[in-house]
Design an enzyme around this catalytic site. Sequence first.
Site, mmCIF file in Angstrom:
data_model
loop_
_atom_site.group_PDB
_atom_site.id
_atom_site.type_symbol
_atom_site.label_atom_id
_atom_site.label_comp_id
_atom_site.label_asym_id
_atom_site.label_seq_id
_atom_site.Cartn_x
_atom_site.Cartn_y
_atom_site.Cartn_z
ATOM 1 C CG MET A 1 -1.534 8.699 4.548
ATOM 2 S SD MET A 1 -3.233 9.230 4.722
ATOM 3 C CE MET A 1 -3.922 7.830 5.568
ATOM 4 C CB CYS A 2 -0.508 11.277 -0.551
ATOM 5 S SG CYS A 2 -0.016 9.840 -1.538
#
Length: 622
Positions: A1-2
């Site tokens: 997740m970014c």
Amino acid sequence: MCGICCVVSLSVHHSGGPLLKEDIVRLLRRRGPNSSQELIKTIPHLPYQCLFSGHVLHLRGLLTPQPLEDPSSGNVFLWNGEIFDGIPIKVEENDAQVLFHQLCLCSKKSDVLSVFSSIRGPWSFIFYQASRHSLWFGRDYFGRRSLLWQFNQEAEKAFIVTSVSAASDNPWWEVPALGIFRLDLQECAAAESMTLTLHPWKCPSRGNTTDLDAVSRYLPSHVSLVMDDSHSLVTPVIALNKEILGLPKATHSFEFSRNAPDVRILKMLLEEQHKKKLVHQFIDVFSRAVKRRVLCLVRGRDQLRGATMRKPHVAVLFSGGIDSILIAALADRHVPLEEPIDLLNVAFKITDHSRQNSSTKKSSKERKQLPPSQQCFNDINIMTTNSSSFNVPDRITGRAGVEELKSINPSRTWNFVEINVALEDLKAMRKQRIRHLVFPLDTVLDDSIGCAMWFASRGEGLITSQGVISHYKSPAKIILTGIGADEQLAGYSRHRACFEKLGLEGLNEELGMELGRISSRNLGRDDRVVGDHGKEARFPFLDEEVVSFLNSLPVWEKANLALPRGIGEKLLLRLAAVELGLTASSVLPKRAMQFGSRIAKMETSKEKASDKCTRLRMVEAE
């Protein structure tokens, strides 16, 4: 997740103020707590500049700060995704680096599209191709990762594409998961207008022309949208099987007494050789999907050396229903045995005593109608006298579900995390954080599900071990959710209504529509909500191999809505659960998260799910 973001300023006369508002940066950092940095690209002799902001949650390979930049070409890349298959990724490699290397080798539009066509897994991305002054961006076929855009019509002619949004005078929209978009920055800087080119998925059943018209209606007057059919993406799943002529006669005449024990019906079905073979095929396919999602992450060295005490890396959003318990049972096959699995169960406090008493009476009445094998779901109530205000349906089935999981693997540590939410906490966190994450969606349903998922994925609650209750905060960064099961296996009540009115043909059309709109109805919102805790949602039911397998089956192999509720919908899942030894959970009727957790009844019961939610209304930024 970014957290990824790009701000494009197409004006020579930039005001000198920050290109990116601090409230957006703050939300991006929450998504990517392990690394944050920015890069500004100013192009000599051309009136545009780009700010790239990357915030990384480290989950696999070496920690790789973003944005990535290639000094030789000037290309820049922001990536929020997971490559589970399609492009070879070694254990020690970072998928963003591998993908960026391939993109830097692309010289033609078709090359870029070929790279993204090959990926199996969720993604959103932003890619600046310096040689062509092109900005590429988009979401995967199902829209499993959030991406929003905003067009500033003021003098600076700014364009923003980002994982999260914030209150603003200019409207935000979710980037449609129709394909990959391309913006020619050199052309835009020289013109008064902006033209977006969409390279669509090759999927006639989605009706790209209609979708394109729908998107264009919401764009400002200076922005136009065109579609380039000559360069398309290859759809990652096969088309939906809409066969209805080959329906076996046995299914037409298949009748059971309504008073027969439900589990017996499923066991009788499993006596058919064809059914049993199909169930095993599904279990194998779904097990591989879960395996990819629980093993593609970095585990500490002590975890790999076989330390006796391990911390959980994987959690499941867990109601005890058929979707979540099947995910948990198959995760148990692949997560190292010494590593606990967190089961996150959320409940909202029942404040109205009359409602509570009514609910208790109803549960008592329903209990008498259940066969003995299922009455344990209600008998669990006697264990919860100290927290009766949180004895919502999902809490009761969740506790019983844990007992079933323990029975199939007593050696595993199952952390059943009771996440209890009071009204004051709900109101405070909705105002402070959740409404910004749910936005730009704004219905009562979005509010209910968004709030429930935010508190559940935060993972703060109580666990009971050897009779001792203690506070607990789940450290797991990976959260598995059952989204996609109902849409593919006729799990919603509207599917039964559609079948009763229009038959199998109508049900096929409804299921085809469900998967086509899941990106705009659910997944962007859920990604933003879970990502706010620095965690990543993973969706095994939306694995490309799983979807293709389910799409290959005629509808009657997946569901038989001529059978009673709690049996006919998601029939294939229920048969798989029985085969895995999860008998009581296999016959639980579908219960939506907002009702099972009781959030839908917490503040008002007079709203419709589709109503605009005043509690989510975005006012000026605070």
